[in-house]
Write a protein that holds these residues in place. Structure first.
Motif, PDB file in Angstrom:
ATOM      1  N   ALA A 173      -9.102  -5.998  20.305  1.00  0.00           N
ATOM      2  CA  ALA A 173      -7.962  -6.903  20.418  1.00  0.00           C
ATOM      3  C   ALA A 173      -7.844  -7.781  19.178  1.00  0.00           C
ATOM      4  CB  ALA A 173      -8.108  -7.769  21.670  1.00  0.00           C
ATOM      5  N   ALA A 174      -8.957  -8.363  18.753  1.00  0.00           N
ATOM      6  CA  ALA A 174      -8.929  -9.281  17.614  1.00  0.00           C
ATOM      7  C   ALA A 174      -8.580  -8.575  16.307  1.00  0.00           C
ATOM      8  CB  ALA A 174     -10.281  -9.981  17.488  1.00  0.00           C
ATOM      9  N   PRO A 189      -3.491  -6.293  13.964  1.00  0.00           N
ATOM     10  CA  PRO A 189      -2.857  -7.189  12.976  1.00  0.00           C
ATOM     11  C   PRO A 189      -1.847  -8.161  13.558  1.00  0.00           C
ATOM     12  CG  PRO A 189      -2.072  -4.920  12.738  1.00  0.00           C
ATOM     13  CD  PRO A 189      -3.236  -4.868  13.661  1.00  0.00           C
ATOM     14  N   GLU A 190      -1.264  -7.872  14.734  1.00  0.00           N
ATOM     15  CA  GLU A 190      -0.285  -8.778  15.310  1.00  0.00           C
ATOM     16  C   GLU A 190      -0.912  -9.873  16.167  1.00  0.00           C
ATOM     17  OE1 GLU A 190       3.293  -7.367  17.099  1.00  0.00           O
ATOM     18  OE2 GLU A 190       3.366  -5.559  15.859  1.00  0.00           O
ATOM     19  N   VAL A 191      -2.195  -9.755  16.454  1.00  0.00           N
ATOM     20  CA  VAL A 191      -2.873 -10.748  17.286  1.00  0.00           C
ATOM     21  C   VAL A 191      -3.173 -11.990  16.461  1.00  0.00           C
ATOM     22  CG1 VAL A 191      -4.995 -11.259  18.557  1.00  0.00           C
ATOM     23  CG2 VAL A 191      -3.803  -9.091  18.920  1.00  0.00           C
ATOM     24  N   GLU A 192      -2.738 -13.134  16.970  1.00  0.00           N
ATOM     25  CA  GLU A 192      -2.936 -14.405  16.281  1.00  0.00           C
ATOM     26  C   GLU A 192      -4.298 -14.997  16.613  1.00  0.00           C
ATOM     27  OE1 GLU A 192      -2.748 -18.509  15.139  1.00  0.00           O
ATOM     28  OE2 GLU A 192      -2.984 -17.781  17.194  1.00  0.00           O
ATOM     29  N   PHE A 216      -2.928  -1.140  22.439  1.00  0.00           N
ATOM     30  CA  PHE A 216      -4.262  -1.698  22.619  1.00  0.00           C
ATOM     31  C   PHE A 216      -4.992  -1.003  23.761  1.00  0.00           C
ATOM     32  CE2 PHE A 216      -6.796  -4.847  25.086  1.00  0.00           C
ATOM     33  CZ  PHE A 216      -7.889  -4.891  24.236  1.00  0.00           C
ATOM     34  N   SER A 217      -4.301  -0.775  24.869  1.00  0.00           N
ATOM     35  CA  SER A 217      -4.953  -0.120  26.003  1.00  0.00           C
ATOM     36  C   SER A 217      -5.414   1.282  25.620  1.00  0.00           C
ATOM     37  CB  SER A 217      -4.012  -0.071  27.206  1.00  0.00           C
ATOM     38  OG  SER A 217      -2.853   0.697  26.931  1.00  0.00           O
TER      39      SER A 217
END
Length: 298
Positions: free
Chosen positions: A186-187, A190-193, A98-99
């Motif tokens: 971030a949103a 795919p792993e971000v809930e 992400f960074s």
């Protein structure tokens, strides 16, 4: 009773400071008498077990945690004295990719990373109710500088407040298209809930988002979160010990869905006539059974 807990907790912490990193600091017989936040807050290293997120985000623990390196090409960890830069391997991998993505989609050189979890997860001595299973990360809404912060700077520099003083919108002098790009990135992972932000930030995102807006569904308003976003990953695939959160409500969550957050009752709540009694602290026995093994691991 509370005084007794405090004395016992301070004793546990003193033992931890004197013990080797990761050493067992609380005898098994005392686990059910000390608040879990003091037991887990005394741990200085991860449990040498297979990586597992155990329990729920606000009621669990973490085995086999990895430490986020203090510095990366596109991130810097902040508030190092807290020793909360630990996470499930999935979280560490997310922060790394992400960074790097942030540096691609915005003018930010990278991100500043706040609290993740403690070395063995669990309740914290101060602050968060969640961040217990190694799948939560606080990411400052402040770009990483092009130079490396000193340890002292990491303790004292404050994140940028992006919400207006009246709490009804973002501060136009601070808010930029880069904030939208970073939160969107971030949103969209795919792993971000879900991504938790102040309601004023959600309002600005609803107004400023262009093109594909499906990612807005994951961005949810929550109290505080006016200088950082709270990114939460889903339970790892096949993780039987990890309890997922309820699915995100369908839709963008914009417009009238935000009205309550800006109501007088929420922005300026009246104090209760009778102050509520504080809840008793969680004990280790209140957590999933596997957390006992995590605490006792050498």
């Amino acid at each position: 009773m509370r005084a007794m807990w405090c004395r016992a907790g301070l004793a546990a912490i003193a033992l931890a400071l004197a013990a080797p990193a990761g050493a067992q600091t609380v005898p098994a017989g005392r686990l059910d008498t000390l608040p879990a936040k003091q037991v887990f807050g005394a741990q200085t290293a991860s449990a040498p077990l297979a990586a597992r997120a155990i329990g729920f985000y606000s009621k669990g623990c973490l085995a086999g945690a990895q430490a986020l390196p203090v510095n990366g090409a596109t991130w810097q960890a902040m508030r190092l004295s807290r020793n909360r830069n630990w996470g499930h391997p999935n979280l560490i991998a997310f922060l790394e990719r992400f960074s790097a993505r942030v540096a691609e989609v915005s003018p930010w050189p990278g991100i500043l990373v706040g609290d993740l979890s403690q070395p063995r997860g669990g309740p914290m001595l101060t602050g968060h109710a969640s961040h217990q299973i190694g799948l939560d990360a606080d990411i400052w809404l402040t770009p990483m500088p092009k130079r490396e912060f000193s340890r002292e700077e990491r303790e004292n520099i404050s994140a940028t407040m992006v919400v207006r003083k009246d709490r009804r919108d973002v501060d136009a002098a601070v808010w930029t298209p880069a904030h939208v790009a970073v939160i969107r990135a971030a949103a969209q992972d795919p792993e971000v809930e879900r991504v938790l932000v102040n309601a004023a930030i959600k309002k600005a995102l609803c107004r400023d988002a262009k093109g594909d807006r499906a990612w807005l569904q994951k961005v949810r308003p929550y109290w505080g979160h006016d200088y950082h976003m709270h990114v939460r990953l889903s339970c790892p695939a096949g993780a039987k010990d990890c309890r997922p959160q309820d699915p995100v409500v369908p839709g963008e969550g914009c417009g009238s869905a935000l009205d309550w957050w800006f109501s007088a009752g929420n922005l300026n709540p009246k104090p209760p006539k009778v102050p509520p009694k504080p809840k008793p602290p969680l004990l280790v026995k209140d957590l999933p059974e596997a957390c006992r093994q995590v605490v006792l691991a050498p």
